[in-house]
Design a protein around this motif. Sequence first.
Motif, short mmCIF file in Angstrom:
data_model
loop_
_atom_site.label_atom_id
_atom_site.label_comp_id
_atom_site.label_asym_id
_atom_site.label_seq_id
_atom_site.Cartn_x
_atom_site.Cartn_y
_atom_site.Cartn_z
N SER A 12 69.99 -6.51 34.39
CA SER A 12 69.23 -7.10 33.24
C SER A 12 70.26 -7.51 32.29
CB SER A 12 68.60 -6.07 32.54
OG SER A 12 69.37 -4.93 32.09
N MET A 13 71.61 -7.31 32.47
CA MET A 13 72.68 -7.69 31.73
C MET A 13 72.59 -7.21 30.40
SD MET A 13 74.06 -9.79 34.02
CE MET A 13 75.52 -10.68 32.85
N SER A 14 72.16 -5.94 30.37
CA SER A 14 71.96 -5.21 28.83
C SER A 14 71.94 -3.74 29.39
CB SER A 14 70.54 -5.66 28.25
OG SER A 14 70.09 -4.73 27.40
N ASP A 15 72.34 -2.92 28.56
CA ASP A 15 72.14 -1.45 28.66
C ASP A 15 70.62 -1.24 28.73
OD1 ASP A 15 71.46 -2.04 25.93
OD2 ASP A 15 73.20 -0.72 25.00
N HIS A 16 69.66 -2.04 28.40
CA HIS A 16 68.29 -1.75 28.77
C HIS A 16 67.81 -2.06 30.07
CE1 HIS A 16 66.80 0.29 24.70
NE2 HIS A 16 68.20 -0.43 24.21
N SER A 17 66.99 -1.60 30.83
CA SER A 17 66.64 -2.05 32.16
C SER A 17 65.36 -2.94 31.85
CB SER A 17 66.18 -0.70 32.91
OG SER A 17 67.26 0.06 33.29
N LEU A 18 65.01 -3.72 32.83
CA LEU A 18 63.89 -4.69 32.75
C LEU A 18 62.51 -3.76 33.14
CD1 LEU A 18 64.92 -7.71 34.87
CD2 LEU A 18 64.81 -7.38 32.44
N ILE A 19 61.53 -4.18 32.61
CA ILE A 19 60.37 -3.36 32.85
C ILE A 19 59.13 -4.03 33.62
CG2 ILE A 19 58.27 -2.06 32.06
CD1 ILE A 19 60.95 -0.65 31.40
N SER A 20 58.80 -3.77 34.59
CA SER A 20 57.95 -4.65 35.42
C SER A 20 56.57 -3.77 35.45
CB SER A 20 58.50 -4.73 36.86
OG SER A 20 59.52 -5.45 36.77
N GLU A 21 55.49 -4.61 35.33
CA GLU A 21 54.23 -4.26 35.54
C GLU A 21 53.35 -5.05 36.12
OE1 GLU A 21 51.46 -5.35 33.98
OE2 GLU A 21 52.66 -6.77 32.51
N ARG A 22 51.97 -4.74 36.73
CA ARG A 22 51.14 -5.83 37.28
C ARG A 22 49.71 -5.71 36.83
NH1 ARG A 22 51.07 -8.67 41.73
NH2 ARG A 22 49.31 -9.10 43.06
#
Length: 209
Positions: free
Chosen positions: A135-145
């Motif tokens: 994510s290039m951040s200290d926060h992760s990417l969140i995924s959903e469908r």
Amino acid sequence: MLMFTTTDLVAIWTKVPTDKGEHEVIIASAYLPGDEETAPTRELVALVNYCKENHLRWIIGCDANAHHTIWGSTNINARGECLLEFLLRYNVSIVNRGNEPTFRNAIREEVLDLTICSPNVLSEVSNWHVSGEASMSDHSLISERSSARRKLDNDKLQSQRIDEAYTAQLSQLLLQPDSLPATKAVSGRTYPVPCTLPLNDQLVTSARH
């Protein structure tokens, strides 16, 4: 939605295709400053109020900076208690599943990010998870469908099948014209095939059969 656009909040009003037809939905991203004693912000409360009063469907991704075991944090802090009280009071649904940390740095990891929505949207969202992508951040990417994504995938598959059938018919017309019948009925009229009927009409007519 400029009235709900600030340095810590952005919202759009859009239409998405779903299994049950096209629905209007408010999609927003919110930052809740961690140096404030309580959560949520006045702007976020105003947006949720607006959606409730106008019977709008909505979903918001929040960098909440709030801890509560309800959404998978390792502990509960005062901001988390305030935020949970708000969610319960306004009948807000929590999309988060599991306790995989959404925030990581060199010294700690925690679930700080929260996805919330109106109850009538919750059933249309599935497979919420913390992505393993960078994510290039200290926060992760969140995924959903969402059902909108499923609808688009189904439409794409149907379109692909039509294209494949169309291509097969094109190959037949170009490579084996003698295999086609001498005439073809189109809109109640009979044409010689393939000479008189334009090539595109041949393809459309042949594909329908």
